[in-house]
Design a protein around this motif. Structure first.
Motif, PDB file in Angstrom:
ATOM      1  N   GLY A 130       0.807  -1.211   0.000  1.00 45.72           N
ATOM      2  CA  GLY A 130       0.000   0.000   0.000  1.00 45.72           C
ATOM      3  C   GLY A 130       0.839   1.259   0.000  1.00 45.72           C
ATOM      4  N   TYR A 131       0.134   2.388   0.049  1.00 43.51           N
ATOM      5  CA  TYR A 131       0.774   3.709   0.067  1.00 43.51           C
ATOM      6  C   TYR A 131      -0.040   4.581   1.013  1.00 43.51           C
ATOM      7  N   GLU A 132       0.639   5.385   1.828  1.00 42.41           N
ATOM      8  CA  GLU A 132      -0.046   6.134   2.870  1.00 42.41           C
ATOM      9  C   GLU A 132       0.315   7.616   2.834  1.00 42.41           C
ATOM     10  N   TRP A 133      -0.698   8.431   3.072  1.00 40.32           N
ATOM     11  CA  TRP A 133      -0.542   9.878   3.232  1.00 40.32           C
ATOM     12  C   TRP A 133      -1.042  10.210   4.629  1.00 40.32           C
ATOM     13  N   LEU A 134      -0.236  10.927   5.410  1.00 45.41           N
ATOM     14  CA  LEU A 134      -0.538  11.193   6.815  1.00 45.41           C
ATOM     15  C   LEU A 134      -0.432  12.688   7.070  1.00 45.41           C
ATOM     16  N   CYS A 135      -1.423  13.261   7.757  1.00 46.00           N
ATOM     17  CA  CYS A 135      -1.417  14.697   8.083  1.00 46.00           C
ATOM     18  C   CYS A 135      -1.748  14.881   9.557  1.00 46.00           C
ATOM     19  N   VAL A 136      -0.890  15.586  10.292  1.00 50.35           N
ATOM     20  CA  VAL A 136      -1.110  15.826  11.722  1.00 50.35           C
ATOM     21  C   VAL A 136      -2.069  17.007  11.896  1.00 50.35           C
ATOM     22  N   LEU A 137      -3.118  16.813  12.693  1.00 50.94           N
ATOM     23  CA  LEU A 137      -4.091  17.873  12.973  1.00 50.94           C
ATOM     24  C   LEU A 137      -3.738  18.641  14.246  1.00 50.94           C
ATOM     25  N   SER A 138      -3.280  17.909  15.265  1.00 51.21           N
ATOM     26  CA  SER A 138      -2.895  18.570  16.515  1.00 51.21           C
ATOM     27  C   SER A 138      -1.937  17.661  17.274  1.00 51.21           C
ATOM     28  N   LEU A 143       6.930   9.633  14.042  1.00 49.43           N
ATOM     29  CA  LEU A 143       6.847   8.685  12.933  1.00 49.43           C
ATOM     30  C   LEU A 143       8.201   8.011  12.770  1.00 49.43           C
ATOM     31  N   ALA A 144       8.241   6.709  13.057  1.00 50.87           N
ATOM     32  CA  ALA A 144       9.448   5.914  12.826  1.00 50.87           C
ATOM     33  C   ALA A 144       9.298   5.277  11.451  1.00 50.87           C
ATOM     34  N   LEU A 145      10.084   5.735  10.487  1.00 45.42           N
ATOM     35  CA  LEU A 145       9.970   5.299   9.101  1.00 45.42           C
ATOM     36  C   LEU A 145      11.294   4.685   8.675  1.00 45.42           C
ATOM     37  N   GLY A 146      11.330   3.345   8.650  1.00 41.49           N
ATOM     38  CA  GLY A 146      12.594   2.674   8.382  1.00 41.49           C
ATOM     39  C   GLY A 146      13.575   2.987   9.488  1.00 41.49           C
ATOM     40  N   GLY A 155      -0.302  20.371  10.906  1.00 34.51           N
ATOM     41  CA  GLY A 155      -0.170  20.899   9.551  1.00 34.51           C
ATOM     42  C   GLY A 155       0.895  20.223   8.717  1.00 34.51           C
ATOM     43  N   GLU A 156       1.727  19.396   9.332  1.00 40.30           N
ATOM     44  CA  GLU A 156       2.778  18.717   8.578  1.00 40.30           C
ATOM     45  C   GLU A 156       2.264  17.393   8.016  1.00 40.30           C
ATOM     46  N   VAL A 157       2.805  17.041   6.841  1.00 44.67           N
ATOM     47  CA  VAL A 157       2.327  15.885   6.086  1.00 44.67           C
ATOM     48  C   VAL A 157       3.501  14.960   5.769  1.00 44.67           C
ATOM     49  N   ALA A 158       3.230  13.661   5.750  1.00 41.37           N
ATOM     50  CA  ALA A 158       4.227  12.674   5.313  1.00 41.37           C
ATOM     51  C   ALA A 158       3.547  11.722   4.338  1.00 41.37           C
ATOM     52  N   GLU A 159       4.279  11.325   3.289  1.00 43.42           N
ATOM     53  CA  GLU A 159       3.802  10.328   2.335  1.00 43.42           C
ATOM     54  C   GLU A 159       4.852   9.227   2.258  1.00 43.42           C
ATOM     55  N   GLY A 175      -0.592  15.577  26.324  1.00 43.36           N
ATOM     56  CA  GLY A 175      -1.740  15.846  25.460  1.00 43.36           C
ATOM     57  C   GLY A 175      -1.851  14.818  24.358  1.00 43.36           C
ATOM     58  N   PRO A 176      -3.054  14.644  23.801  1.00 42.57           N
ATOM     59  CA  PRO A 176      -3.233  13.673  22.719  1.00 42.57           C
ATOM     60  C   PRO A 176      -2.688  14.204  21.401  1.00 42.57           C
ATOM     61  N   VAL A 177      -2.589  13.331  20.416  1.00 41.48           N
ATOM     62  CA  VAL A 177      -2.228  13.755  19.062  1.00 41.48           C
ATOM     63  C   VAL A 177      -3.290  13.204  18.115  1.00 41.48           C
ATOM     64  N   GLU A 178      -3.752  14.062  17.209  1.00 42.17           N
ATOM     65  CA  GLU A 178      -4.759  13.671  16.229  1.00 42.17           C
ATOM     66  C   GLU A 178      -4.159  13.785  14.833  1.00 42.17           C
ATOM     67  N   TYR A 179      -4.460  12.797  13.990  1.00 43.67           N
ATOM     68  CA  TYR A 179      -3.940  12.858  12.627  1.00 43.67           C
ATOM     69  C   TYR A 179      -4.866  12.123  11.675  1.00 43.67           C
ATOM     70  N   LEU A 180      -4.787  12.497  10.406  1.00 38.42           N
ATOM     71  CA  LEU A 180      -5.553  11.862   9.348  1.00 38.42           C
ATOM     72  C   LEU A 180      -4.650  10.936   8.550  1.00 38.42           C
ATOM     73  N   ILE A 181      -5.218   9.813   8.098  1.00 34.16           N
ATOM     74  CA  ILE A 181      -4.502   8.893   7.223  1.00 34.16           C
ATOM     75  C   ILE A 181      -5.356   8.636   5.993  1.00 34.16           C
ATOM     76  N   MET A 182      -4.739   8.741   4.817  1.00 31.01           N
ATOM     77  CA  MET A 182      -5.358   8.261   3.584  1.00 31.01           C
ATOM     78  C   MET A 182      -4.487   7.132   3.079  1.00 31.01           C
ATOM     79  N   PHE A 183      -5.112   5.991   2.792  1.00 31.64           N
ATOM     80  CA  PHE A 183      -4.360   4.770   2.498  1.00 31.64           C
ATOM     81  C   PHE A 183      -4.868   4.135   1.217  1.00 31.64           C
ATOM     82  N   GLY A 184      -3.928   3.817   0.319  1.00 35.06           N
ATOM     83  CA  GLY A 184      -4.254   3.088  -0.897  1.00 35.06           C
ATOM     84  C   GLY A 184      -3.776   1.657  -0.760  1.00 35.06           C
ATOM     85  N   PRO A 185      -4.691   0.667  -0.585  1.00 42.96           N
ATOM     86  CA  PRO A 185      -4.274  -0.700  -0.286  1.00 42.96           C
ATOM     87  C   PRO A 185      -3.472  -1.362  -1.389  1.00 42.96           C
TER      88      PRO A 185
END
Length: 199
Positions: A130-138, A143-146, A155-159, A175-185
């Motif tokens: 898959g492929y993932e797009w991640l955006c932090v809201l608050s 992110l441990a990537l490799g 406001g920061e994004v990782a793909e 405090g908590p952290v909120e983020y959005l993920i868009m994922f292409g399986p």
């Protein structure tokens, strides 16, 4: 329940199964070994290319510690009390809210990692197709990537290609952290369309 109702439940079952698995931090291989099926079979079920039978759903519900109603999306909704702060939960726990309810293609989720008073260990990494797009809201997201460690803020994004080992944790204390993920399986990527500027 009518045939149309059953078809609708099955159509949204795959993404819900994937969310249940990811909420526990399990890989396809972890779950497949636990219930005695191949990772490719479970992947096809999660991607909507194979309909799960009742026996498989019972095994998955037991493995994920949820009811069949929760897997089917027919469990009664819980009502949150207003003005009550969310309870502290273990650092590796998270709330997952599916934002899309169809099978296949790019789908989206909102994740909330709970507040923590302790510095978390390096996030456990998983890899899958898959492929993932991640955006932090608050908050601040680790992110441990490799072999790389990134701290993303609002406001920061990782793909990234999800075949690269990856994992996340709350990088901020208190405090908590909120983020959005868009994922292409199947590895679908977001297509950037830039509005041409006019002179």
């Amino acid at each position: 329940m009518t045939d149309d109702d059953i078809a609708g439940v099955l159509a949204t079952m795959g993404p819900r199964l994937r969310v249940s698995r990811e909420r526990r931090g399990d890989t396809l291989t972890d779950v497949s070994r636990a219930i005695g099926i191949s990772p490719s079979t479970l992947s096809r079920v999660e991607n909507g290319r194979r309909k799960p039978n009742l026996e498989l759903l019972l095994h998955l519900a037991k493995a994920y510690g949820v009811s069949l109603d929760e897997l089917a999306g027919t469990a009664p909704a819980t009502v949150e009390k207003p003005h009550s702060p969310p309870p502290r939960r273990p650092v590796d726990d998270k709330a997952v809210l599916p934002l899309t309810h169809y099978v296949g293609g790019v789908h989206a989720h909102k994740h909330v990692l709970p507040a923590t008073d302790d510095q978390p260990p390096r996030p456990r990494q998983v890899s899958h197709e898959g492929y993932e797009w991640l955006c932090v809201l608050s908050g601040r997201l680790w992110l441990a990537l490799g072999e790389h460690d990134l701290v993303l803020t609002a406001g920061e994004v990782a793909e990234f290609d999800t075949r690269t080992p990856h994992g996340v944790a709350n990088a901020g204390l208190g405090g908590p952290v909120e983020y959005l993920i868009m994922f292409g399986p199947q590895g679908e990527r977001l297509r950037h369309r830039i509005q041409p500027t006019t002179n």
